[in-house]
Design a protein around this motif. Structure first.
Motif, mmCIF file in Angstrom:
data_model
loop_
_atom_site.group_PDB
_atom_site.id
_atom_site.type_symbol
_atom_site.label_atom_id
_atom_site.label_comp_id
_atom_site.label_asym_id
_atom_site.label_seq_id
_atom_site.Cartn_x
_atom_site.Cartn_y
_atom_site.Cartn_z
ATOM 1 N N ILE A 1 48.473 41.154 41.753
ATOM 2 C CA ILE A 1 47.848 39.882 41.385
ATOM 3 C C ILE A 1 48.106 38.898 42.520
ATOM 4 O O ILE A 1 49.252 38.502 42.775
ATOM 5 N N PHE A 2 47.047 38.532 43.235
ATOM 6 C CA PHE A 2 47.168 37.597 44.357
ATOM 7 C C PHE A 2 46.925 36.170 43.876
ATOM 8 O O PHE A 2 46.034 35.915 43.069
ATOM 9 N N GLU A 3 47.704 35.261 44.378
ATOM 10 C CA GLU A 3 47.529 33.838 44.075
ATOM 11 C C GLU A 3 47.719 33.021 45.353
ATOM 12 O O GLU A 3 48.467 33.420 46.260
ATOM 13 N N ASP B 1 38.203 38.290 42.064
ATOM 14 C CA ASP B 1 38.223 39.741 42.022
ATOM 15 C C ASP B 1 39.025 40.293 43.199
ATOM 16 O O ASP B 1 39.146 39.654 44.247
ATOM 17 N N SER B 2 39.540 41.493 43.026
ATOM 18 C CA SER B 2 40.325 42.129 44.074
ATOM 19 C C SER B 2 39.746 43.503 44.381
ATOM 20 O O SER B 2 39.309 44.233 43.484
ATOM 21 N N SER C 1 47.981 33.372 50.668
ATOM 22 C CA SER C 1 47.761 34.293 49.557
ATOM 23 C C SER C 1 48.951 35.248 49.471
ATOM 24 O O SER C 1 49.291 35.913 50.445
ATOM 25 N N ARG D 1 42.539 36.661 36.529
ATOM 26 C CA ARG D 1 42.923 36.265 37.879
ATOM 27 C C ARG D 1 41.846 35.348 38.428
ATOM 28 O O ARG D 1 40.735 35.276 37.917
ATOM 29 N N ILE E 1 41.093 50.232 51.251
ATOM 30 C CA ILE E 1 40.830 48.810 51.516
ATOM 31 C C ILE E 1 40.118 48.639 52.857
ATOM 32 O O ILE E 1 39.445 47.634 53.098
ATOM 33 N N TRP F 1 41.429 45.919 45.159
ATOM 34 C CA TRP F 1 42.372 46.908 44.631
ATOM 35 C C TRP F 1 41.876 47.462 43.300
ATOM 36 O O TRP F 1 42.073 48.642 43.009
ATOM 37 N N ASP F 2 41.241 46.620 42.471
ATOM 38 C CA ASP F 2 40.706 47.096 41.196
ATOM 39 C C ASP F 2 39.654 48.173 41.436
ATOM 40 O O ASP F 2 39.623 49.209 40.768
ATOM 41 N N ILE G 1 51.296 38.068 46.766
ATOM 42 C CA ILE G 1 51.347 38.865 45.543
ATOM 43 C C ILE G 1 52.425 38.273 44.636
ATOM 44 O O ILE G 1 53.608 38.265 44.987
ATOM 45 N N TYR H 1 52.330 42.355 39.440
ATOM 46 C CA TYR H 1 51.548 43.590 39.405
ATOM 47 C C TYR H 1 51.124 43.874 37.970
ATOM 48 O O TYR H 1 51.844 43.519 37.020
#
Length: 386
Positions: A225-227, A362-363, A242, A359, A342, A365-366, A244, A247
């Motif tokens: 989860i990036f913020e 979108d990432s 950004s 979140r 990636i 990673w999903d 992490i 998770y």
């Protein structure tokens, strides 16, 4: 005897040359001139895979510039021949598989250090790489998404890699898309059959029953989860960055014969069904239900304390699931694959992750996890057919 060996090579009398070079190699195994002649003989008799390391050994041992120059010319000749042979093989392969132009994926599987050491030179030749780069590109921790392209070319490379004992597999993009994915709301029961409540692509609730024997494998992973956070540097200046912060655990239950994936997510799974479960299991509690407070009922199930954190709840849930299947049916090495996937952002952007997380954005990673899971199902299907 050196002159006789050179003369035999010039006359293309390879039978005589082989006898002379064998005697010289026994008497003077470290002589770079002998090593050079041995490599020339191997090249002349179409043993290119043996000649190439022979020329390289001569370069390492020699101090005579003439020997070094001749060995380098030998290496250049062999590399040109191998490149031309590979181009010819590819042209022949492409001519026979013109219908395999659909896109697909070539994935390298992990190898031990000893296996990498034994095969990296062959990998370098097949992929037209220098040995150092080839050694780095062979994976040791998990799958590596190595190439995306037309299935005809990828199948050609796969066959050459497998022949060189380099583990890999190919899957077409179409195969990864022909899978039904449902987001799990909660599991209603485990026995005698699993009963699962989930949502489909139209966000409609559906209920499925299946035997645990239908489960071919489970695939697990952790999504970051990036913020955006504010950081203060040494000069007391603030910067946005950004990072992490957490998770999210993901688990896919795969039913290969149904081409179905049930996707569980720790963030969206409904863990609030405890009171109903307790009511169903009151006979297991040691004292009368009327004597217990709501707090007691909220903390006991089957005589045991119910986990109170999401992490504990998830751990308990996955433990119950994995108890139903054998250990070899678990695929859990997602992160090494994601680190390579990636690198294909345009590809991942076209993949529906079949996942809705809380979140800000979108990432990739999903989407990488969805690709990883569907590749695992296709890999498992192909292995079952052999």
């Amino acid at each position: 005897m050196l002159e006789q060996a050179a003369d035999a090579l010039d006359r293309q009398d390879y039978h005589t040359a082989a006898k002379l070079i064998a005697m010289l190699s026994a008497e003077r195994p470290d002589d770079p001139q002998v090593q050079l002649y041995a490599a020339k003989l191997q090249e002349a008799t179409d043993r290119l895979d043996e000649a190439l390391p022979g020329y390289r050994l001569a370069i390492q041992q020699a101090v005579n510039p003439k020997i070094i120059a001749e060995a380098r010319k030998g290496i250049e000749r062999i590399e040109q021949i191998q490149a031309q042979n590979q181009a010819n093989e590819l042209a022949i392969a492409q001519a026979g598989i013109e219908d395999r132009i659909e896109p697909g994926f070539l994935v390298l599987e992990p190898m031990s250090a000893d296996h990498k050491q034994a095969t990296f030179k062959q990998f370098a030749t097949i992929m037209n790489l220098d040995p150092y780069s080839a050694r780095l590109q062979l994976p040791s921790r998990g799958w590596r998404l190595y190439r995306v392209g037309q299935m005809g070319q990828l199948n050609f490379l796969r066959d050459r890699l497998l022949k060189a004992e380099i583990p890999c597999f190919c899957v077409s993009q179409q195969d990864t898309q022909q899978v039904f994915v449902f987001q799990v709301n909660h599991l209603k029961s485990f026995h005698p059959q699993a009963t699962i409540v989930c949502t489909d692509d139209r966000s409609e609730l559906r209920t499925f029953n299946f035997d645990w024997s239908e489960v071919t494998q489970i695939v697990t992973g952790m999504l970051p989860i990036f913020e955006e956070v504010m950081e203060i540097d040494g000069r007391n200046r603030t910067h946005r960055k950004s990072k992490i912060l957490d998770y999210v655990n993901i688990c896919d239950i795969q039913l290969r014969d149904r081409r179905t994936i049930f996707r569980l997510c720790a963030q969206t799974y409904d863990f609030c069904d405890y009171k109903q479960l307790i009511t169903q299991n009151r006979h297991s509690l040691t004292s009368e239900p009327s004597a217990r407070t709501s707090a007691d009922l909220g903390g006991l199930l089957n005589g045991q304390r119910i986990p109170t954190t999401s992490r504990d709840n998830w751990k308990n849930l996955i433990s119950q699931i994995t108890e139903q299947i054998s250990a070899h049916q678990t695929q859990s090495n997602f992160n090494p694959f994601a680190e390579t996937a990636i690198g294909y952002p345009e590809l991942l952007q076209r993949i529906d992750p079949h996942l809705e997380l809380l979140r800000r954005a979108d990432s990739l990673w999903d989407r990488a996890f969805h690709l990883y899971s569907t590749l695992a199902m296709c890999r498992d299907r192909d292995a079952a057919r052999l």
